[in-house]
Design a protein around this motif. Sequence first.
Motif, mmCIF file in Angstrom:
data_model
loop_
_atom_site.group_PDB
_atom_site.id
_atom_site.type_symbol
_atom_site.label_atom_id
_atom_site.label_comp_id
_atom_site.label_asym_id
_atom_site.label_seq_id
_atom_site.Cartn_x
_atom_site.Cartn_y
_atom_site.Cartn_z
ATOM 1 N N CYS A 1 0.667 -0.874 -0.091
ATOM 2 C CA CYS A 1 0.008 0.033 -0.187
ATOM 3 C C CYS A 1 0.943 1.253 -0.113
ATOM 4 O O CYS A 1 0.655 2.324 -0.694
ATOM 5 C CB CYS A 1 -0.905 -0.008 1.190
ATOM 6 S SG CYS A 1 -2.073 1.392 1.508
ATOM 7 N N LEU A 2 1.814 1.406 0.898
ATOM 8 C CA LEU A 2 2.676 2.425 0.904
ATOM 9 C C LEU A 2 3.655 2.769 -0.266
ATOM 10 O O LEU A 2 3.704 3.838 -0.670
ATOM 11 C CB LEU A 2 3.635 2.587 2.265
ATOM 12 C CG LEU A 2 4.634 3.733 2.397
ATOM 13 C CD1 LEU A 2 3.966 4.865 2.259
ATOM 14 C CD2 LEU A 2 5.409 3.446 3.872
ATOM 15 N N CYS A 3 3.898 1.544 -0.843
ATOM 16 C CA CYS A 3 4.755 1.786 -2.215
ATOM 17 C C CYS A 3 3.636 2.358 -3.235
ATOM 18 O O CYS A 3 4.353 3.171 -3.840
ATOM 19 C CB CYS A 3 5.339 0.419 -2.530
ATOM 20 S SG CYS A 3 6.638 -0.240 -1.667
ATOM 21 N N PHE A 4 2.739 1.970 -3.376
ATOM 22 C CA PHE A 4 1.938 2.462 -4.434
ATOM 23 C C PHE A 4 1.522 4.145 -4.163
ATOM 24 O O PHE A 4 1.553 4.888 -5.177
ATOM 25 C CB PHE A 4 0.732 1.773 -4.536
ATOM 26 C CG PHE A 4 0.410 0.513 -5.326
ATOM 27 C CD1 PHE A 4 0.696 0.611 -6.758
ATOM 28 C CD2 PHE A 4 0.348 -0.875 -4.846
ATOM 29 C CE1 PHE A 4 0.838 -0.417 -7.654
ATOM 30 C CE2 PHE A 4 0.375 -1.797 -5.825
ATOM 31 C CZ PHE A 4 0.697 -1.759 -7.073
ATOM 32 N N LEU A 5 1.218 4.518 -2.763
ATOM 33 C CA LEU A 5 0.803 5.676 -2.566
ATOM 34 C C LEU A 5 2.192 6.511 -2.612
ATOM 35 O O LEU A 5 2.326 7.634 -3.185
ATOM 36 C CB LEU A 5 0.535 5.859 -1.251
ATOM 37 C CG LEU A 5 -0.671 5.383 -0.819
ATOM 38 C CD1 LEU A 5 -1.132 5.326 0.845
ATOM 39 C CD2 LEU A 5 -2.020 6.087 -1.385
ATOM 40 N N ALA A 6 3.405 6.215 -2.397
ATOM 41 C CA ALA A 6 4.881 6.913 -2.663
ATOM 42 C C ALA A 6 4.847 6.905 -4.081
ATOM 43 O O ALA A 6 5.612 8.170 -4.618
ATOM 44 C CB ALA A 6 5.607 6.241 -1.676
ATOM 45 N N LEU A 7 4.667 5.858 -4.687
ATOM 46 C CA LEU A 7 5.086 6.046 -6.234
ATOM 47 C C LEU A 7 4.343 6.806 -6.945
ATOM 48 O O LEU A 7 4.739 7.748 -7.712
ATOM 49 C CB LEU A 7 4.978 4.643 -6.736
ATOM 50 C CG LEU A 7 6.029 3.513 -6.334
ATOM 51 C CD1 LEU A 7 5.797 2.132 -6.968
ATOM 52 C CD2 LEU A 7 7.618 4.045 -6.895
ATOM 53 N N ARG A 8 3.040 6.888 -6.350
ATOM 54 C CA ARG A 8 2.023 7.917 -7.056
ATOM 55 C C ARG A 8 2.490 9.194 -6.683
ATOM 56 O O ARG A 8 2.509 10.282 -7.451
ATOM 57 C CB ARG A 8 0.699 7.759 -6.649
ATOM 58 C CG ARG A 8 -0.314 8.600 -7.288
ATOM 59 C CD ARG A 8 -1.871 8.397 -6.963
ATOM 60 N NE ARG A 8 -2.127 9.470 -6.145
ATOM 61 C CZ ARG A 8 -2.734 9.566 -5.182
ATOM 62 N NH1 ARG A 8 -3.574 8.245 -4.658
ATOM 63 N NH2 ARG A 8 -3.083 10.599 -4.418
ATOM 64 N N TYR A 9 2.943 9.509 -5.507
ATOM 65 C CA TYR A 9 3.231 10.974 -4.853
ATOM 66 C C TYR A 9 4.432 11.270 -5.708
ATOM 67 O O TYR A 9 4.465 12.546 -6.006
ATOM 68 C CB TYR A 9 3.470 10.948 -3.424
ATOM 69 C CG TYR A 9 4.040 11.921 -2.785
ATOM 70 C CD1 TYR A 9 2.830 12.922 -2.238
ATOM 71 C CD2 TYR A 9 5.383 12.450 -2.965
ATOM 72 C CE1 TYR A 9 3.508 14.365 -1.838
ATOM 73 C CE2 TYR A 9 5.591 13.714 -2.116
ATOM 74 C CZ TYR A 9 4.662 14.564 -1.803
ATOM 75 O OH TYR A 9 5.068 15.839 -1.288
ATOM 76 N N LEU A 10 5.139 10.509 -6.036
ATOM 77 C CA LEU A 10 6.821 10.809 -6.683
ATOM 78 C C LEU A 10 6.539 10.912 -8.167
ATOM 79 O O LEU A 10 7.455 10.920 -8.699
ATOM 80 C CB LEU A 10 7.714 9.834 -6.305
ATOM 81 C CG LEU A 10 8.215 9.746 -4.851
ATOM 82 C CD1 LEU A 10 8.867 8.459 -4.338
ATOM 83 C CD2 LEU A 10 8.961 11.120 -4.523
ATOM 84 N N GLY A 11 5.416 10.545 -8.593
ATOM 85 C CA GLY A 11 5.075 10.946 -10.154
ATOM 86 C C GLY A 11 5.564 9.413 -10.844
ATOM 87 O O GLY A 11 5.757 9.641 -12.016
ATOM 88 N N GLN A 12 5.706 8.314 -10.270
ATOM 89 C CA GLN A 12 6.284 7.015 -10.809
ATOM 90 C C GLN A 12 4.968 6.465 -11.598
ATOM 91 O O GLN A 12 5.214 5.153 -11.861
ATOM 92 C CB GLN A 12 6.933 6.320 -9.788
ATOM 93 C CG GLN A 12 8.085 7.266 -9.418
ATOM 94 C CD GLN A 12 9.204 7.441 -10.574
ATOM 95 O OE1 GLN A 12 9.561 6.473 -11.158
ATOM 96 N NE2 GLN A 12 9.466 8.550 -10.784
ATOM 97 N N LEU A 13 3.915 6.630 -11.082
ATOM 98 C CA LEU A 13 2.616 5.821 -11.606
ATOM 99 C C LEU A 13 1.858 6.491 -12.319
ATOM 100 O O LEU A 13 1.590 7.729 -12.028
ATOM 101 C CB LEU A 13 1.602 5.175 -10.287
ATOM 102 C CG LEU A 13 2.468 4.301 -9.502
ATOM 103 C CD1 LEU A 13 1.371 4.039 -8.379
ATOM 104 C CD2 LEU A 13 2.793 3.035 -10.485
#
Length: 185
Positions: free
Chosen positions: A173-185
């Motif tokens: 869950c945290l990976c998806f949220l952080a990746l989205r926040y960082l513009g990686q998704l």
Amino acid sequence: MSTPRPWKLLRSQIAFKHRWYTLRRDEVELPNGHVVDDFFVSERPDGAYVFPLTEQNEVIFVRQYKHAAGKIFLELPAGSFFPTEEKAEDAAVRELVEETGAVTTQPLIPMAVIHDNPAKDTNRLHLFLAQNVRIEQKQVLDITEDIEVVPVPLDQVLPKILSGEICVSGSVCLCFLALRYLGQL
């Protein structure tokens, strides 16, 4: 179709109590009037997870054995804490240092507070992003911990989730949220 309604608590008793785990037996009345006299609830401390990103665009993961599952997992640094005794952000920073020896000079960025297993458990998971993280000291492990620090390039995090290599729910869950926040998704 009706709107879900809460259950009515008729009685609650402690079946087992320990600092790190309490098992509660509730007697509840369901909205349809049916009474369940043995609905067990686990009271556990909250968890703090951190997605530690270095200046080199690596995420610091940890690999460790988890006894209940009987397996070794690749996951984000995390640990338990009592919200009445410690702030979630402080717990996340503490776990980051203890498990990896890493620190950050920037404030953590809150990503979310999620419920781990709300059907049976009371605990929540507090998820944070840490940027400009660097390893500056030795790990400070407790007697039950044997942790390998595993830097993973940021662009390899999603493939590791999709392949099942990263499969702990709070970490995913945290990976998806952080990746989205960082513009990686």
